[in-house]
Scaffold this active site. Structure first.
Site, short mmCIF file in Angstrom:
data_model
loop_
_atom_site.label_atom_id
_atom_site.label_comp_id
_atom_site.label_asym_id
_atom_site.label_seq_id
_atom_site.Cartn_x
_atom_site.Cartn_y
_atom_site.Cartn_z
N LYS A 40 65.59 40.21 71.50
CA LYS A 40 66.79 42.28 71.05
C LYS A 40 67.53 43.33 72.37
CE LYS A 40 62.42 43.80 71.18
NZ LYS A 40 61.66 42.95 71.79
N GLU A 77 62.75 49.84 81.26
CA GLU A 77 63.35 49.08 81.65
C GLU A 77 62.85 48.66 82.64
OE1 GLU A 77 66.51 47.38 79.48
OE2 GLU A 77 64.44 47.60 78.60
N ARG A 78 63.09 47.31 82.21
CA ARG A 78 62.79 46.30 83.86
C ARG A 78 64.05 46.57 84.63
NH1 ARG A 78 61.33 43.36 79.69
NH2 ARG A 78 58.98 42.52 79.07
#
Length: 476
Positions: free
Chosen positions: A173, A199-200
């Protein structure tokens, strides 16, 4: 003590100063803070500040009675204690808007997080805004070209529409979103806004570096609510990014590409906030207000008389189950659904888009034209027939099929390989130079494969190429 990002006076102009409304903390349970006010009661969505230098930011989500409010902390609550003083900022959460925010990276409070000086010459606007009224919305349907063959031919995107990228963990993705940013800047005069929800930090840092290297940062804004931040912060970062997008659409009359990674994390943050606030969970533990919260966000993404916000949203599907309430609710808002398949990814068919499960409301003769519609339908029919024949081929072998069915299998396998494409963003990993393919070239290639023009060519000649003419070149 109220800073510009949380209801301060910066950018608001001079006005009568109200007396400071102070309250006292009654209880702290994780991110949930109850506050007593003896003056007036702050409105819902008002930002409160507490702790040393007002570092703890709390958003009011419920008025419990005439004296008490319950809020959710948008920052860690370490150091808070009962009896501490809380200050009412007098307004909601605000973010900066203006040309100065381009090429910068922000958190949910509008603070820069790219190690560069703070932004100057900006206005501060509330993240809670109404969607544009129906009278201002555009009623024309236009196609939004991405330069990716499989999307432009089978799942055309709508300008000012919402497209969902559905897939489980690790099917591509984020890579697909990054590739779309890269392609858009090439033939799009608008602004790209990347909103990272949950998010990381690794992904944010990589994206910033990649966009800088590609030279497209000057037309981009990035907003991040990272995975390690409290749920209240992750829950509001989507609205913060939309407020910035609305500025470019309504004030600057520019087209905006809004990329959201990942909308499921928005729903997940809402679920955490709902649980912390003590609401009764609905099906599978989701919050009872999920539909309303998602609609409030999605309805602001629209095509108006001044410009369009086109959104591409990655949607994590829990356990690859498309009947999950989160996936079902997101589906209802979309004009195109791009479904990523783990099976295709394992076969090396990238982008790993499942052409039979993906669909677009734009794929009608009235919008894309008769030729495009007929080609797309012929591809779907061929791939659907191939899916039915796969079991027979697996059990009895290709020789047991009739000559007509064998031709269908050959056509389908060549179409599958032609619809793969090397990405610019993965050049360093694959060693293959990225390709941008026009819709005309993609349709031409598919038509020629359907007419069996390439039946004598090996399948690998069509794999990871741009236009169909590259298949005629001898393999290196």
């Amino acid at each position: 003590m109220a800073g510009p990002g949380v209801g301060g006076t910066t950018g608001a102009g001079p006005g009568p100063r109200l007396p400071v409304n102070r309250g006292t903390i009654v209880s702290v349970r994780g991110s949930v803070v109850d506050v007593r006010f003896d003056g007036w009661l702050p409105a819902i969505y008002t930002v409160l500040r507490a702790g040393a230098e007002g570092r703890v930011v709390i958003e009011v989500l419920a008025q419990r009675d005439e004296r008490h409010v319950r809020g959710i902390a948008l920052t860690p609550t370490q150091g808070l204690a009962r009896g501490m003083v809380v200050e009412d900022s007098g307004g909601p959460l605000k973010v900066p808007v203006g040309r100065a925010i381009l090429s910068r990276m922000f958190d949910v409070f509008g603070h820069t997080i790219d190690r560069q000086p703070a932004v100057a010459d900006v206005q501060w606007r509330s993240v809670h805004r109404d969607p544009p009224p129906l009278a201002r919305r555009s009623t024309q349907s236009e196609i939004f070209e991405t330069g990716l063959k499989v999307i432009d031919v089978l799942v055309p995107l709508e300008r000012g529409g919402k497209a969902g990228l559905f897939g489980g963990a690790g099917v591509g993705k984020t890579v697909l979103l990054t590739e779309m940013i890269h392609n858009m800047i090439g033939h799009q005069e608008g602004v790209s806004i990347f909103c990272g929800i949950g998010e990381r930090c690794r992904e944010g840092e990589e994206l910033y570096r990649d966009m800088k290297d590609a030279g497209v940062l000057s037309n981009m804004v990035m907003v991040f609510g990272q995975m390690n931040e409290p749920p209240g912060s992750r829950f509001r970062v989507g609205q913060a990014a939309l407020t910035m997008a609305e500025y470019f659409r309504d004030d600057e009359h520019r087209d905006v590409l809004l990329l959201v990674d990942n909308i499921f994390r928005f729903i997940q943050a809402g679920m955490e906030v709902s649980g912390l606030m003590g609401q009764m969970p609905a099906r599978l533990g989701y919050q009872p207000t999920m539909g309303t919260e998602l609609s409030r966000l999605e309805e602001r993404i629209a095509n108006t008389d001044t410009g369009a916000i086109t959104s591409i949203q990655a949607v994590y599907v829990p356990a690859d189950d498309f009947t999950d309430p989160a996936a079902v609710h997101v589906f209802s808002h979309l004009s195109a659904s791009i479904v990523l398949s783990r099976k295709r990814a394992s076969e090396g068919l990238y982008p790993a888009i499942d052409p039979l499960q993906s669909g677009s409301k734009m794929a009608t003769p009235g919008i894309v034209g008769e030729r495009h519609y007929e080609v797309a339908q012929a591809i779907r029919r061929t791939l659907a027939q191939y899916a039915e024949l796969k079991d027979i081929v697996a059990m009895l072998g290709l020789e047991q099929l009739s000559p007509e069915d064998r031709m269908v299998v050959a056509r389908a396998r060549r179409l599958e390989r032609f619809l793969t494409q090397p990405f610019f963003t993965t050049e360093q990993f694959t060693g293959l130079k990225g390709k941008l393919v026009s819709l005309e070239d993609a349709l031409d290639g598919c038509e020629r494969i359907l007419k069996d023009e390439f039946k004598d060519y090996p399948e690998r000649a069509l794999y990871m190429i741009g236009s169909i003419d590259e298949a005629r070149r001898p393999a290196p």
